[in-house]
Structures are given as structure tokens and as C-alpha cells.
Scaffold this active site. Structure first.
Site, PDB file in Angstrom:
ATOM      1  N   HIS A  93       0.858  -1.198   0.000  1.00  0.00           N
ATOM      2  CA  HIS A  93       0.000   0.000   0.000  1.00  0.00           C
ATOM      3  C   HIS A  93       0.888   1.239   0.000  1.00  0.00           C
ATOM      4  O   HIS A  93       2.000   1.214   0.549  1.00  0.00           O
ATOM      5  CB  HIS A  93      -0.922  -0.011   1.230  1.00  0.00           C
ATOM      6  CG  HIS A  93      -1.996   1.028   1.151  1.00  0.00           C
ATOM      7  ND1 HIS A  93      -1.774   2.342   1.479  1.00  0.00           N
ATOM      8  CD2 HIS A  93      -3.294   0.957   0.749  1.00  0.00           C
ATOM      9  CE1 HIS A  93      -2.896   3.031   1.284  1.00  0.00           C
ATOM     10  NE2 HIS A  93      -3.832   2.218   0.841  1.00  0.00           N
ATOM     11  N   GLU A 141      -4.118   2.909  -6.934  1.00  0.00           N
ATOM     12  CA  GLU A 141      -4.523   4.122  -6.203  1.00  0.00           C
ATOM     13  C   GLU A 141      -3.505   5.232  -6.422  1.00  0.00           C
ATOM     14  O   GLU A 141      -2.382   5.148  -5.909  1.00  0.00           O
ATOM     15  CB  GLU A 141      -4.562   3.841  -4.693  1.00  0.00           C
ATOM     16  CG  GLU A 141      -5.504   2.754  -4.271  1.00  0.00           C
ATOM     17  CD  GLU A 141      -5.683   2.701  -2.757  1.00  0.00           C
ATOM     18  OE1 GLU A 141      -4.784   3.140  -2.016  1.00  0.00           O
ATOM     19  OE2 GLU A 141      -6.731   2.225  -2.327  1.00  0.00           O
TER      20      GLU A 141
HETATM   21  O1  G3P Z   1      -6.702   1.361   0.440  1.00  0.00           O
HETATM   22  C1  G3P Z   1      -7.719   2.277   0.155  1.00  0.00           C
HETATM   23  C2  G3P Z   1      -7.302   3.652   0.460  1.00  0.00           C
HETATM   24  O2  G3P Z   1      -5.946   3.951   0.346  1.00  0.00           O
HETATM   25  C3  G3P Z   1      -8.148   4.697  -0.180  1.00  0.00           C
HETATM   26  O3  G3P Z   1      -8.269   5.684   0.787  1.00  0.00           O
HETATM   27  O4  G3P Z   1      -9.463   7.385   2.033  1.00  0.00           O
HETATM   28  O5  G3P Z   1      -9.053   7.688  -0.401  1.00  0.00           O
HETATM   29  O6  G3P Z   1     -10.711   5.999   0.365  1.00  0.00           O
HETATM   30  P1  G3P Z   1      -9.434   6.756   0.673  1.00  0.00           P
END
Ligand code: G3P
Length: 229
Positions: A93, A141
Site C-alpha cells: 500500500h 490508487e
Molecule cells: O486502500 C484504500 C485507500 O488507500 C483509499 O483511501 O481514504 O481515499 O478511500 P481513501
């Protein structure tokens, strides 16, 4: 694991552990059961055992060390999370980066133990190189959108569409999109763009009524999948 994949990363939010961690998980579990859609929760290591015992949610670790047993102070081994009841783990992550060789070791060790692995990447150019390790899924992400409330599916749709092109080269590996996902519409759009599901944290963990947020995510995920089929 099968679409729609709904992965909720508890991170280290105040309600990620202890009694509050149980309470939010029970709410999520109810929605998951109402819609018959399995939900993955990635929880602090200290909560794996309790949440595996007290809910029917799919419990993941947030990180695992692909190390062998021995003198490894502080290590969280795949065997340990399995023993505690986890079904898998996130790896790499953005908030818990590890080296490529460590990702490889962890994925291989988990596979041997029958555990699922979801490898995170921060750009589509890395999707294929991680997918060839054959984890269950890649979670893409863009770090700048994490926790921003600005959804990857709206702000940077090309990240998802390019990642989808990359993941097609490794059939059997799913693609999950995350960062800034806040509304059901964000979820719909991510799946419409080709993702198999979504990863989320703040929109659920900081919500007054997390069950309503998760319900809207599941409803929209199902709607988007139905439209695609
Ligand atoms: O692993 C999911 C996370 O990093 C996304 O975070 O707070 O943008 O939904 P968020």
C-alpha cells in the site's frame, strides 16, 4: 474473490480497533448479508482474530512480511495472519511500501498457504509487472487522491482505463480501483470504466452512518456490473 470487489481498508483510524472496530464491522456485515455481496475488510493486525471470530466478513491484514519463521522481531508472517483467521492481505500500500523482492516473497508464501493477496500500485505502468506475480488482484490508487474525497474514477479516469488494458494481459488477476472514492456514483463509474471493484477507506471510516455509505457502494457496484453484462 469475485466482482464486485468491495475492499474497505480500516487503516489506523480511531474506529479501526477495539469496540469501535467491532461496531463498524457489524454494520458493514449487515449490509454485506442483506445484499449477499462479500465485503473484504483490511484491518489492523491486532484485530484480525477478533473480527474473524465475530463477523462473517472477509478479513485481510493490511501488510504481511514474506519472511520465514525465526529471529525476526516485529515480523507479521503469513502463517500468523492465517492462524488468526485472515483470508489474505494487502501488500505494498502507498502508506506501507515494500521492495519488489519482498512483494514477490510475500505473494508466493501466501499462495502456498491458500491466502489471497492484493498488491497495490500507484500507477498503471506497474500493473502488468505486479500482475505477473499472479496475486488475486491489483489495487491501483494514485497517492495524491488518497483521502482527498476526489475520486480516481472522476479525477483520473485514464488511470483506470489504462490499468484495465494492462490487467487484461494476465487473465485471472482482478483490478480494483481506489483513492478518493466517496459516493455511489464514484463506484459506478469505476466499474463502468472496467474495474472489478473498489478500494475505500476514509469515506467509510469517517462516515456518521457507514452502513449507508457501504449500501450505496454495493448498490451502485451491482448496477454497474449488471449494465456491463
Ligand atoms: O486502500 C484504500 C485507500 O488507500 C483509499 O483511501 O481514504 O481515499 O478511500 P481513501
Amino acid at each position: 474473490m469475485k466482482p464486485p470487489i468491495i475492499l474497505i481498508n480500516y487503516k489506523a483510524y480511531e474506529n479501526s480497533y477495539g469496540q469501535k472496530g467491532i461496531e463498524i464491522s457489524k454494520k458493514i456485515e449487515k449490509v454485506s448479508k442483506d445484499y449477499n455481496v462479500p465485503v473484504i475488510i483490511s484491518v489492523p493486525a491486532t484485530m484480525i482474530y477478533r473480527l474473524s471470530q465475530e463477523t462473517d466478513l472477509i478479513v485481510y491484514a493490511q501488510h504481511v512480511d514474506g519472511l520465514e519463521h525465526g529471529a525476526k522481531t516485529g515480523a507479521i508472517l503469513p502463517e500468523m495472519i492465517k492462524d488468526a483467521g485472515a483470508k489474505g492481505s494487502l501488500l505494498n500500500h502507498s502508506e506501507r511500501r515494500i521492495r519488489l523482492d519482498e512483494i514477490h516473497d510475500a505473494v508466493m508464501r501466501m499462495k502456498k498457504l491458500g491466502l489471497e493477496s492484493v498488491v497495490c500500485v500507484d500507477r498503471y505502468e506497474l500493473v502488468h509487472s505486479m500482475a505477473v506475480l499472479n496475486p488475486n488482484a491489483i489495487l491501483i490508487e494514485p497517492p495524491e487522491l488518497i483521502g482527498s474525497g476526489k475520486a480516481v474514477s472522476k479525477e483520473r479516469p485514464e488511470v483506470i482505463t489504462r490499468a484495465v488494458d494492462e490487467i487484461k494481459k494476465t487473465p485471472g488477476v482482478y483490478l480494483i480501483a481506489g483513492a478518493g472514492i466517496t459516493s455511489g456514483e464514484d463506484v459506478y463509474r469505476a466499474i463502468e470504466l472496467g474495474a472489478d471493484g473498489i478500494g475505500v477507506a476514509s469515506a467509510v471510516m469517517k462516515a456518521k452512518e457507514p452502513e449507508k455509505v457501504v449500501e450505496s457502494f454495493i448498490q451502485n457496484a451491482l448496477k454497474a456490473l449488471e449494465k456491463k453484462s
